[in-house]
Design an enzyme around this catalytic site. Structure first.
Site, PDB file in Angstrom:
ATOM      1  N   CYS A  65       0.838  -1.200   0.000  1.00  0.00           N
ATOM      2  CA  CYS A  65       0.000   0.000   0.000  1.00  0.00           C
ATOM      3  C   CYS A  65       0.870   1.247   0.000  1.00  0.00           C
ATOM      4  CB  CYS A  65      -0.873   0.053   1.262  1.00  0.00           C
ATOM      5  SG  CYS A  65      -1.906  -1.379   1.572  1.00  0.00           S
ATOM      6  N   CYS A  66       0.407   2.247  -0.708  1.00  0.00           N
ATOM      7  CA  CYS A  66       0.953   3.604  -0.605  1.00  0.00           C
ATOM      8  C   CYS A  66      -0.175   4.551  -0.995  1.00  0.00           C
ATOM      9  CB  CYS A  66       2.217   3.787  -1.443  1.00  0.00           C
ATOM     10  SG  CYS A  66       2.002   3.817  -3.235  1.00  0.00           S
TER      11      CYS A  66
END
Length: 151
Positions: A65-66
């Site tokens: 995730c980012c």
């Protein structure tokens, strides 16, 4: 199944994903800001640690995730043997599993609502890789690209 998960930020979504994975009976291996044991806190390093865990067999699959999910998927895809897919909906997750044999799922922290994340996880975990001749040929071509461009 052992799932590596990493993010450069701890949010409601990352906490939701960890809890959802545990509720589904998966062993969760956290990276980045999701653990106190990983000094990597930026998305390239966190995502690469998740991808390396998958590539070496320390985890069966991974989630990265980012903010947009794009950088996390790019970083994860730099690791040979990893096929990371940024999925914003369940149908994309199904396609990534079927046609791309994706083994790392990328989420956008900015745009993914928890109900959509649940739908994506449902599709991800219930969709098998396609095993027909055409898809096996595509995966072989990906392997050839990795071998050609490895440093």
């Amino acid at each position: 199944m052992k799932i590596a998960i990493g993010s450069d930020d701890r949010t409601h979504l990352t906490d939701f994903l960890i809890n959802e994975l545990k509720q589904r009976g998966h062993d969760v291996v956290p990276f980045g800001l999701l653990t106190d044991n990983d000094p990597a806190v930026d998305w390239p390093l966190t995502s690469s640690h998740v991808a390396e865990a998958v590539a070496t067999g320390q985890a069966d699959e991974g989630i990265v995730c980012c903010w947009t999910g794009t950088g996390a998927s790019i970083a994860a895809n730099k690791v040979a043997g990893v096929r990371a897919a940024l999925c914003h909906d369940a149908e994309t997750a199904r396609g990534a599993r079927t046609w791309n044999h994706a083994n790392v799922l990328a989420f956008s922290l900015r745009t993914t609502a928890e109900p959509i994340a649940k739908e994506i996880l449902d599709a991800w975990f219930t969709t098998p890789y396609s095993d027909d001749d055409w898809n096996r040929q595509q995966m072989e071509r990906i392997s050839q690209l990795e071998q050609r461009w490895q440093s």
